[in-house]
Design a protein around this motif. Structure first.
Motif, PDB file in Angstrom:
ATOM      1  N   TRP A 223     -18.361 -31.392  46.831  1.00  0.00           N
ATOM      2  CA  TRP A 223     -17.081 -30.796  46.468  1.00  0.00           C
ATOM      3  C   TRP A 223     -16.292 -31.590  45.430  1.00  0.00           C
ATOM      4  CZ3 TRP A 223     -16.510 -26.072  48.495  1.00  0.00           C
ATOM      5  CH2 TRP A 223     -17.273 -25.761  49.647  1.00  0.00           C
ATOM      6  N   ILE A 224     -16.364 -32.913  45.501  1.00  0.00           N
ATOM      7  CA  ILE A 224     -15.486 -33.754  44.681  1.00  0.00           C
ATOM      8  C   ILE A 224     -16.302 -34.843  43.995  1.00  0.00           C
ATOM      9  CG2 ILE A 224     -13.444 -35.245  44.637  1.00  0.00           C
ATOM     10  CD1 ILE A 224     -12.666 -32.580  45.713  1.00  0.00           C
ATOM     11  N   ARG A 225     -16.000 -35.060  42.722  1.00  0.00           N
ATOM     12  CA  ARG A 225     -16.540 -36.214  42.004  1.00  0.00           C
ATOM     13  C   ARG A 225     -15.396 -36.875  41.240  1.00  0.00           C
ATOM     14  NH1 ARG A 225     -19.923 -36.276  36.383  1.00  0.00           N
ATOM     15  NH2 ARG A 225     -20.117 -38.528  36.233  1.00  0.00           N
ATOM     16  N   ILE A 226     -15.285 -38.195  41.360  1.00  0.00           N
ATOM     17  CA  ILE A 226     -14.316 -38.975  40.587  1.00  0.00           C
ATOM     18  C   ILE A 226     -15.097 -39.787  39.560  1.00  0.00           C
ATOM     19  CG2 ILE A 226     -12.470 -40.685  40.659  1.00  0.00           C
ATOM     20  CD1 ILE A 226     -11.762 -38.226  42.218  1.00  0.00           C
ATOM     21  N   ASP A 227     -14.734 -39.680  38.287  1.00  0.00           N
ATOM     22  CA  ASP A 227     -15.467 -40.437  37.270  1.00  0.00           C
ATOM     23  C   ASP A 227     -14.810 -41.788  37.019  1.00  0.00           C
ATOM     24  OD1 ASP A 227     -13.310 -40.099  35.490  1.00  0.00           O
ATOM     25  OD2 ASP A 227     -14.254 -38.406  34.470  1.00  0.00           O
ATOM     26  N   ASP A 228     -15.404 -42.589  36.122  1.00  0.00           N
ATOM     27  CA  ASP A 228     -14.920 -43.950  35.923  1.00  0.00           C
ATOM     28  C   ASP A 228     -13.596 -44.022  35.173  1.00  0.00           C
ATOM     29  OD1 ASP A 228     -15.825 -43.222  33.448  1.00  0.00           O
ATOM     30  OD2 ASP A 228     -17.456 -44.691  33.357  1.00  0.00           O
ATOM     31  N   LYS A 229     -13.079 -42.872  34.723  1.00  0.00           N
ATOM     32  CA  LYS A 229     -11.744 -42.829  34.125  1.00  0.00           C
ATOM     33  C   LYS A 229     -10.695 -42.356  35.116  1.00  0.00           C
ATOM     34  CE  LYS A 229     -13.441 -42.013  29.425  1.00  0.00           C
ATOM     35  NZ  LYS A 229     -13.439 -41.080  28.252  1.00  0.00           N
ATOM     36  N   GLY A 230     -11.140 -42.078  36.331  1.00  0.00           N
ATOM     37  CA  GLY A 230     -10.219 -41.634  37.363  1.00  0.00           C
ATOM     38  C   GLY A 230      -9.957 -40.146  37.364  1.00  0.00           C
ATOM     39  N   ASN A 231     -10.680 -39.385  36.537  1.00  0.00           N
ATOM     40  CA  ASN A 231     -10.546 -37.930  36.533  1.00  0.00           C
ATOM     41  C   ASN A 231     -11.466 -37.323  37.592  1.00  0.00           C
ATOM     42  OD1 ASN A 231      -8.748 -38.028  34.316  1.00  0.00           O
ATOM     43  ND2 ASN A 231     -10.495 -38.196  32.914  1.00  0.00           N
ATOM     44  N   ALA A 232     -11.165 -36.107  37.996  1.00  0.00           N
ATOM     45  CA  ALA A 232     -11.931 -35.475  39.071  1.00  0.00           C
ATOM     46  C   ALA A 232     -12.625 -34.217  38.576  1.00  0.00           C
ATOM     47  CB  ALA A 232     -11.015 -35.124  40.244  1.00  0.00           C
ATOM     48  N   THR A 233     -13.834 -34.023  39.075  1.00  0.00           N
ATOM     49  CA  THR A 233     -14.522 -32.744  38.928  1.00  0.00           C
ATOM     50  C   THR A 233     -14.645 -32.153  40.325  1.00  0.00           C
ATOM     51  OG1 THR A 233     -15.774 -33.528  37.020  1.00  0.00           O
ATOM     52  CG2 THR A 233     -16.583 -31.563  38.131  1.00  0.00           C
ATOM     53  N   VAL A 234     -14.206 -30.919  40.462  1.00  0.00           N
ATOM     54  CA  VAL A 234     -14.219 -30.222  41.744  1.00  0.00           C
ATOM     55  C   VAL A 234     -15.217 -29.080  41.648  1.00  0.00           C
ATOM     56  CG1 VAL A 234     -12.830 -28.869  43.365  1.00  0.00           C
ATOM     57  CG2 VAL A 234     -11.837 -30.859  42.229  1.00  0.00           C
ATOM     58  N   TYR A 235     -15.985 -28.873  42.717  1.00  0.00           N
ATOM     59  CA  TYR A 235     -17.045 -27.876  42.728  1.00  0.00           C
ATOM     60  C   TYR A 235     -16.745 -26.808  43.781  1.00  0.00           C
ATOM     61  CZ  TYR A 235     -19.410 -31.499  40.090  1.00  0.00           C
ATOM     62  OH  TYR A 235     -19.722 -32.438  39.139  1.00  0.00           O
ATOM     63  N   THR A 236     -16.911 -25.557  43.406  1.00  0.00           N
ATOM     64  CA  THR A 236     -16.728 -24.451  44.346  1.00  0.00           C
ATOM     65  C   THR A 236     -17.866 -23.459  44.191  1.00  0.00           C
ATOM     66  OG1 THR A 236     -15.319 -22.577  44.969  1.00  0.00           O
ATOM     67  CG2 THR A 236     -15.225 -23.253  42.668  1.00  0.00           C
ATOM     68  N   GLY A 237     -18.262 -22.868  45.292  1.00  0.00           N
ATOM     69  CA  GLY A 237     -19.258 -21.806  45.248  1.00  0.00           C
ATOM     70  C   GLY A 237     -18.642 -20.438  45.039  1.00  0.00           C
ATOM     71  N   LYS A 238     -17.321 -20.379  44.950  1.00  0.00           N
ATOM     72  CA  LYS A 238     -16.629 -19.118  44.693  1.00  0.00           C
ATOM     73  C   LYS A 238     -16.453 -18.928  43.189  1.00  0.00           C
ATOM     74  CE  LYS A 238     -15.982 -18.261  49.098  1.00  0.00           C
ATOM     75  NZ  LYS A 238     -16.722 -17.182  49.798  1.00  0.00           N
ATOM     76  N   VAL A 239     -16.129 -17.695  42.785  1.00  0.00           N
ATOM     77  CA  VAL A 239     -16.070 -17.384  41.361  1.00  0.00           C
ATOM     78  C   VAL A 239     -14.720 -16.786  40.996  1.00  0.00           C
ATOM     79  CG1 VAL A 239     -18.555 -16.978  41.366  1.00  0.00           C
ATOM     80  CG2 VAL A 239     -17.011 -15.026  41.503  1.00  0.00           C
ATOM     81  N   GLU A 240     -14.368 -16.959  39.741  1.00  0.00           N
ATOM     82  CA  GLU A 240     -13.162 -16.352  39.190  1.00  0.00           C
ATOM     83  C   GLU A 240     -13.472 -14.915  38.777  1.00  0.00           C
ATOM     84  OE1 GLU A 240      -9.705 -15.576  38.497  1.00  0.00           O
ATOM     85  OE2 GLU A 240      -9.735 -17.764  38.444  1.00  0.00           O
ATOM     86  N   LEU A 241     -12.677 -13.985  39.320  1.00  0.00           N
ATOM     87  CA  LEU A 241     -12.840 -12.566  38.991  1.00  0.00           C
ATOM     88  C   LEU A 241     -11.610 -12.021  38.287  1.00  0.00           C
ATOM     89  CD1 LEU A 241     -14.038 -11.340  42.500  1.00  0.00           C
ATOM     90  CD2 LEU A 241     -15.482 -12.062  40.603  1.00  0.00           C
ATOM     91  N   GLY A 242     -10.697 -12.923  37.932  1.00  0.00           N
ATOM     92  CA  GLY A 242      -9.404 -12.489  37.447  1.00  0.00           C
ATOM     93  C   GLY A 242      -8.350 -12.597  38.522  1.00  0.00           C
ATOM     94  N   GLN A 243      -8.753 -13.062  39.715  1.00  0.00           N
ATOM     95  CA  GLN A 243      -7.806 -13.179  40.819  1.00  0.00           C
ATOM     96  C   GLN A 243      -7.035 -14.490  40.788  1.00  0.00           C
ATOM     97  OE1 GLN A 243     -10.866 -14.215  40.974  1.00  0.00           O
ATOM     98  NE2 GLN A 243     -11.598 -14.779  43.001  1.00  0.00           N
ATOM     99  N   GLY A 244      -7.341 -15.369  39.820  1.00  0.00           N
ATOM    100  CA  GLY A 244      -6.604 -16.620  39.684  1.00  0.00           C
ATOM    101  C   GLY A 244      -7.075 -17.727  40.600  1.00  0.00           C
ATOM    102  N   ILE A 245      -8.286 -17.603  41.136  1.00  0.00           N
ATOM    103  CA  ILE A 245      -8.747 -18.577  42.121  1.00  0.00           C
ATOM    104  C   ILE A 245      -8.972 -19.956  41.501  1.00  0.00           C
ATOM    105  CG2 ILE A 245     -11.230 -18.103  41.913  1.00  0.00           C
ATOM    106  CD1 ILE A 245      -9.203 -18.695  45.137  1.00  0.00           C
ATOM    107  N   LYS A 246      -9.370 -20.011  40.223  1.00  0.00           N
ATOM    108  CA  LYS A 246      -9.577 -21.311  39.593  1.00  0.00           C
ATOM    109  C   LYS A 246      -8.282 -22.120  39.597  1.00  0.00           C
ATOM    110  CE  LYS A 246     -12.177 -21.592  35.872  1.00  0.00           C
ATOM    111  NZ  LYS A 246     -12.744 -21.305  34.525  1.00  0.00           N
ATOM    112  N   THR A 247      -7.186 -21.472  39.260  1.00  0.00           N
ATOM    113  CA  THR A 247      -5.900 -22.160  39.234  1.00  0.00           C
ATOM    114  C   THR A 247      -5.522 -22.638  40.626  1.00  0.00           C
ATOM    115  OG1 THR A 247      -5.237 -20.718  37.419  1.00  0.00           O
ATOM    116  CG2 THR A 247      -3.486 -21.946  38.534  1.00  0.00           C
ATOM    117  N   ALA A 248      -5.652 -21.771  41.619  1.00  0.00           N
ATOM    118  CA  ALA A 248      -5.270 -22.131  42.981  1.00  0.00           C
ATOM    119  C   ALA A 248      -6.105 -23.291  43.517  1.00  0.00           C
ATOM    120  CB  ALA A 248      -5.398 -20.912  43.890  1.00  0.00           C
TER     121      ALA A 248
END
Length: 733
Positions: free
Chosen positions: A48-73
């Protein structure tokens, strides 16, 4: 190039916080059962979560954006628990080589499943990082605070996430009960935040799979049979093969396709190929005039899904039948996919709502191992349900296999989309109830007839192209979706506290037309029927429709949205005007998800049968509102789409072919017809579970419009849609 690393190898290659850690104990099987959301399916934090060496995060989801705004949430949820600015978070959506397997994005489950998982995973990652910082700084974790990825000690000293993770790894299983940031301290959740998916859509950027372009990419088109029962008698493709730009003509049974260098060349070749094909057709579709009689006559599986004792029949008994026609997704952007096959591996870029089940179905169709099929989600221009996204992915995979080494882009034509997508099922329901001498409901009976509401992939036989091959894959036997969520019986059990409730679901395995999930499944038709019938009962009892409903609602959250919608609409002080009427409806989606009440005003032209939705006022409770504006967007869109279904949309066909193959044959609501005013009042409940929003508007909208139509005309219409032609005939009669 196809991705060859496993998910963990891929994450480890980034050099961030991605592999092994010993600060957290391994979970027992019992503990794993208590994990919230989709953590039960994928308990490793590095899913679900990865923190890189600059302190930024990559988040992983198995759900998809359909226009419902889920990426933002989801970004906001992760940002809050990681104490990290949302701008420093990258979200990766469904990808079979990188993200957790969360099956489908459906049923308003994205926040319940993925949002809950990401919230708790992020909270645990933050807890681990703070523990590391305490060790490095030589202080207690209680003496530390985190701000935008930097852990600070009260007495001085600080260290960033990037420095903490350098050379370390995180393969920790999630634990239940990790402390969350208290709602009163939220910086991002519940606050206005711009949608991350909008800019490219409004500036002409590359927003959709339809916009994807790859070097050396070629174009494919598929020739469909003219009707579901058509069989290919003969084909002479020799002239098509000599057309400019044509690279290959593909024939496998009834599956016909062409690949060309340029898209227009592919379209011209497709048309020539269609003209060269000779088909034998036979009538396999039901008589449209007797559609609902046909449904009831088909063999069905009867299941009683609610049965509570009655205090006996009342003095007045009412009965009514409600019908829904087949309806389409009618995605304005035709379905599209790109596939590339090379060295025994196939990569597909798709707007499917379930990349892992699609991968499994494609692998079966291609005779390939699952690990040799890679599905990557890219947003599509239109969906909410099982439209043709998976089917066009199968088309692309077959054409890509026929021309290895080149990316093959396949986009359906409008007539393909309208004739061949899986439709929302036609349904029939019958309601009956009696009122006692005081005007209260004494008993309630409801029966619904419906096909399945999900034939989504998972097997090759769920893919249209696979059923047309010379060695066809048979569609799996259709199944009823079980309660409490249900399929055709979704929301068939009233939330109201009623005596003598008896509800029966007649599940019909045989499918006269190909059907699958359309937004809200059976809840659209069932809420329409239940809430229309509640209005009919209120009228018989000479009671106000809102107060009549409140008599039977014990759920305080339900009562709150009913009162809020009525108050904001001005229900008590409504002033009647000629040709206008008001209507009200309420539902809790699936009786366990989001609540919504809706009041509408309509204007009816009796001479034309035209219904104008003047205004709509909604109140919704979806639990904690991560993105209130996103919730309003969802409900506004849901009201407009459901209004289009209710006032316009109906699949037409004869005994042989689908006849609604374009926008003239399948009209949808146009911009001048949308309500002049739509108000959505969001009831925020910080700290409460996410309940989902995406499908809560469908049923209440249909019922509220139907009730307003009856109020304006004095005539109750029980057949969907309320098309102008249907209304003209009914009102004239």
């Amino acid at each position: 190039m196809a991705l060859r690393l496993s998910r963990r190898e891929f994450l480890a290659a980034g050099g961030g916080l991605v592999l092994a850690f010993t600060l957290w104990p391994r979970l027992s099987a019992a503990q794993a059962q208590k994990l919230p959301g989709s953590l039960k399916r994928a308990p490793s934090l590095d899913s679900w979560i990865r923190i890189d060496d600059k302190g930024n995060a990559t988040v992983y989801t198995g759900k998809v954006e359909l226009g419902q705004g889920i990426k933002t949430a989801l970004i906001l949820v992760a940002a809050e628990e990681l104490a990290l600015d949302p701008q420093r978070i990258t979200l990766i959506t469904a990808d079979t080589a990188r993200t957790p397997d969360e099956r489908y994005t459906a049923g308003s489950h994205s926040m319940q499943d993925s949002g809950t998982a990401i919230r708790h995973a992020a909270a645990q990652v933050r807890t681990i990082l703070v523990a590391l910082a305490a060790e490095r700084l030589g202080v207690s974790a209680d003496a530390l605070a985190v701000e935008n990825g930097t852990v600070r000690a009260k007495g001085g000293g600080s260290i960033g996430y990037g420095e903490l993770v350098a050379g370390r790894s995180l393969n920790v299983e999630a634990a239940p009960g990790v402390p969350l940031i208290p709602p009163r301290e939220h910086r991002w959740v519940g606050k206005p935040f711009p949608r991350v998916d909008i800019p490219a859509k409004v500036t002409g950027g590359a927003a959709y799979v339809q916009d994807l372009r790859f070097e050396g990419m070629v174009h494919g088109r598929v020739v469909r049979p003219p009707s579901p029962g058509a069989q290919l008698r003969s084909l002479d493709a020799s002239q098509v093969e000599r057309m400019p730009g044509v690279l290959k003509v593909v024939r496998d049974g009834r599956f016909l396709g062409v690949i060309a260098e340029r898209e227009w060349q592919a379209i011209q070749a497709m048309r020539a190929l269609a003209a060269a094909a000779r088909w034998d057709e036979r009538p396999t579709l039901p008589a449209p005039q007797k559609l609902h009689d046909t449904l009831v006559s088909l063999s069905s599986q009867r299941e009683v899904i609610a049965d509570r004792s009655s205090r006996g029949e009342g003095a007045t008994r009412l009965e009514a039948a409600y019908r829904r026609s087949y309806q389409m997704h009618a995605s304005i952007g035709p379905s599209c996919a790109i596939a590339r096959s090379a060295q025994g591996r196939t990569t597909v870029w798709t707007h499917s709502q379930g990349v892992y089940p699609l991968r499994d179905a494609l692998a079966e169709m291609l005779g390939a191992a699952k690990e040799n099929v890679h599905c990557i989600h890219v947003e599509g221009a239109g969906c909410y349900g099982h439209n043709a996204a998976d089917d066009v992915a199968a088309d692309a995979a077959l054409l890509g296999r026929a021309l290895p080494g080149r990316a093959v882009r396949v986009q359906w034509m409008r007539e393909d989309e309208h004739a061949w997508e899986p439709f929302g099922p036609a349904m029939l329901s019958r309601a009956s109830a009696s009122l006692d001498a005081s005007g209260r409901i004494a008993d309630w009976r409801f029966e619904v007839w419906s096909n399945t509401h999900s034939t989504r992939p998972g097997r090759a036989g769920n893919l249209l192209a696979a059923t047309h091959l010379a060695r066809p894959f048979a569609p799996p036997p259709p199944k009823a979706l079980p309660q409490p969520e249900g399929g055709g019986d979704r929301n068939a059990i009233p939330l109201y506290e009623l005596p003598g409730v008896h509800v029966v679901h007649h599940f019909i395995p045989e499918m006269p037309l190909r059907v699958s999930a359309l937004r809200a499944l059976g809840a659209y038709a069932n809420v329409f029927a239940l809430e229309s019938f509640m209005d009919e009962l209120a009228a018989a009892a000479r009671a106000d429709p809102v107060e009549f409903r409140l008599q039977y609602l014990r759920d305080e959250r339900a009562r709150a949205v009913v009162r809020l919608a009525a108050d904001k609409f001005g229900w008590a002080g409504y002033e009647r005007r000629r040709r206008r009427g008001r209507g009200f409806a309420f539902a809790r989606y699936k009786n366990l998800a989001g609540y919504m009440a809706l009041a509408v005003e309509v204007e009816v032209a009796r001479d034309t049968g035209f219904v104008r939705l003047v205004r709509a006022v909604a109140a919704a409770d979806s639990g904690e509102a991560v993105s209130p504006d996103g919730i309003r967007n969802q409900i506004e869109g849901g009201i407009v789409q459901a209004a289009s279904w209710t006032l316009r949309e109906e699949v037409t066909f004869d005994r042989t072919r689908i006849t609604s193959r374009d926008w003239a044959g399948y009209p949808i609501l146009r911009f001048p017809e949308i309500p002049a005013s739509v108000e959505v009042h969001v009831v925020d409940r910080p700290g409460s579970p996410f309940l989902g929003t995406g499908e809560i508007a469908q049923g209440p909208t249909a019922a509220a419009i139907g009730n307003a139509l009856a109020d304006a005309t004095g005539v109750r219409v029980r057949d969907l849609p309320f098309s102008p032609a249907r209304l003209r005939a009914i009102l004239a009669g």
